[in-house]
Design an enzyme around this catalytic site. Structure first.
Site, short mmCIF file in Angstrom:
data_model
loop_
_atom_site.label_atom_id
_atom_site.label_comp_id
_atom_site.label_asym_id
_atom_site.label_seq_id
_atom_site.Cartn_x
_atom_site.Cartn_y
_atom_site.Cartn_z
N CYS A 256 0.87 -1.18 0.00
CA CYS A 256 0.00 0.00 0.00
C CYS A 256 0.91 1.23 0.00
O CYS A 256 1.70 1.44 0.93
CB CYS A 256 -0.93 0.02 1.21
SG CYS A 256 -1.81 1.58 1.38
N CYS B 124 0.49 3.48 3.09
CA CYS B 124 1.11 2.90 4.28
C CYS B 124 2.62 3.13 4.25
O CYS B 124 3.24 3.42 5.28
CB CYS B 124 0.82 1.40 4.36
SG CYS B 124 -0.82 0.98 5.01
N HIS C 130 -4.32 1.45 8.30
CA HIS C 130 -4.84 1.18 6.96
C HIS C 130 -6.33 0.85 6.99
O HIS C 130 -6.75 -0.12 7.61
CB HIS C 130 -4.09 0.00 6.32
CG HIS C 130 -4.57 -0.30 4.93
ND1 HIS C 130 -4.00 0.25 3.80
CD2 HIS C 130 -5.60 -1.06 4.49
CE1 HIS C 130 -4.65 -0.17 2.74
NE2 HIS C 130 -5.62 -0.97 3.12
N ASN D 163 -12.77 10.25 -1.83
CA ASN D 163 -13.35 9.42 -2.87
C ASN D 163 -13.48 8.00 -2.34
O ASN D 163 -12.54 7.47 -1.75
CB ASN D 163 -12.46 9.44 -4.12
CG ASN D 163 -12.46 10.78 -4.81
OD1 ASN D 163 -13.49 11.43 -4.93
ND2 ASN D 163 -11.30 11.23 -5.27
N GLY E 15 -14.10 7.49 -8.34
CA GLY E 15 -12.76 7.57 -8.92
C GLY E 15 -11.64 7.29 -7.94
O GLY E 15 -10.51 7.73 -8.16
N HIS F 166 -6.29 3.31 0.19
CA HIS F 166 -6.00 3.62 1.61
C HIS F 166 -6.76 4.91 1.88
O HIS F 166 -6.51 5.93 1.20
CB HIS F 166 -4.49 3.77 1.81
CG HIS F 166 -4.07 4.12 3.22
ND1 HIS F 166 -3.10 3.41 3.93
CD2 HIS F 166 -4.48 5.12 4.06
CE1 HIS F 166 -2.94 3.95 5.12
NE2 HIS F 166 -3.76 5.00 5.23
N HIS G 180 -8.16 8.31 2.39
CA HIS G 180 -7.47 9.60 2.36
C HIS G 180 -8.47 10.70 2.05
O HIS G 180 -9.46 10.47 1.35
CB HIS G 180 -6.32 9.60 1.34
CG HIS G 180 -6.76 9.23 -0.05
ND1 HIS G 180 -6.95 7.93 -0.46
CD2 HIS G 180 -7.05 10.00 -1.14
CE1 HIS G 180 -7.34 7.91 -1.72
NE2 HIS G 180 -7.41 9.16 -2.16
N HIS H 115 -8.80 14.61 0.49
CA HIS H 115 -8.17 15.66 -0.32
C HIS H 115 -8.55 17.01 0.28
O HIS H 115 -9.75 17.30 0.44
CB HIS H 115 -8.69 15.63 -1.76
CG HIS H 115 -8.38 14.36 -2.51
ND1 HIS H 115 -7.40 14.29 -3.48
CD2 HIS H 115 -8.92 13.12 -2.46
CE1 HIS H 115 -7.35 13.07 -3.98
NE2 HIS H 115 -8.28 12.34 -3.38
P1 5GP Z 1 -7.98 9.12 -5.26
O1 5GP Z 1 -8.39 9.23 -6.70
O2 5GP Z 1 -7.65 7.70 -4.86
O3 5GP Z 1 -8.96 9.78 -4.33
O4 5GP Z 1 -6.67 10.00 -5.14
C1 5GP Z 1 -5.40 9.48 -5.02
C2 5GP Z 1 -4.45 10.65 -5.00
O5 5GP Z 1 -3.17 10.20 -4.59
C3 5GP Z 1 -4.25 11.31 -6.38
O6 5GP Z 1 -4.60 12.68 -6.29
C4 5GP Z 1 -2.76 11.10 -6.68
O7 5GP Z 1 -2.18 12.20 -7.35
C5 5GP Z 1 -2.17 10.89 -5.29
N1 5GP Z 1 -1.00 10.03 -5.25
C6 5GP Z 1 -0.87 8.80 -5.83
N2 5GP Z 1 0.34 8.30 -5.57
C7 5GP Z 1 0.99 9.21 -4.80
C8 5GP Z 1 2.30 9.25 -4.23
O8 5GP Z 1 3.11 8.33 -4.34
N3 5GP Z 1 2.62 10.36 -3.50
C9 5GP Z 1 1.75 11.39 -3.35
N4 5GP Z 1 2.16 12.43 -2.63
N5 5GP Z 1 0.50 11.38 -3.88
C10 5GP Z 1 0.14 10.31 -4.60
ZN ZN Z 2 -2.45 1.52 3.49
#
Ligand code: 5GP
Ligand code: ZN
Length: 116
Positions: free
Chosen positions: A4, A7, A46, A87, A93, A98, A100, A102
């Site tokens: 992950c 993680c 996680h 999300n 999307g 994991h 999170h 925004h």
């Molecule tokens: P999701 O679409 O899952 O809500 O958003 C995932 C977010 O994680 C995306 O905005 C993407 O740019 C960000 N992201 C993906 N991999 C990494 C990473 O390795 N480091 C950072 N800082 N952000 C990441």
């Molecule tokens: Zn995780």
């Protein structure tokens, strides 16, 4: 959890631009920002998404919102405003499985909506 990416970021095994950290929560800049301020806030524990976070996560989820508000103030978004979103699942999307949040701000954001 093994394999992950968030993680690994939480464990400092993968570098990130850390904005906030305590024993339960980490906040770091999104690698592909879609707004002038685009910060991801995660529980270090996680959970694959909000759907997996049960009652035991109530305190950390509440704390994430307090941390988000403090980061927004620190980034000067207190008067201009910001958006905090998670999300959950394919229709939203979600890419990284994991939980999170925004934190978006720094300019006028597009309205929330859907695409057909
Ligand atoms: P999701 O679409 O899952 O809500 O958003 C995932 C977010 O994680 C995306 O905005 C993407 O740019 C960000 N992201 C993906 N991999 C990494 C990473 O390795 N480091 C950072 N800082 N952000 C990441
Ligand atoms: Zn995780």
């Amino acid at each position: 959890m093994e394999d992950c990416i968030f993680c690994k970021i939480a464990a400092h095994q993968i570098p990130s631009q850390v904005v906030y950290e305590d024993d339960q929560i980490m906040a770091f800049n999104d690698i592909n920002p879609v707004a002038p301020v685009h910060i991801l806030i995660i529980p270090k524990e996680h959970y694959s998404s909000l759907l997996e976070a049960g009652g035991e996560a109530t305190l950390v989820l509440g704390k994430i919102q307090q941390v988000a508000a403090q980061i927004a103030r620190d980034k000067g978004l207190g008067s201009t405003g910001f958006r905090l979103l998670t999300n959950c699942g394919p229709n939203a999307g979600q890419v990284v499985m994991h939980l999170h949040y925004h934190l978006l701000g720094g300019d006028q954001l597009a309205p929330i909506g859907w695409s057909k």
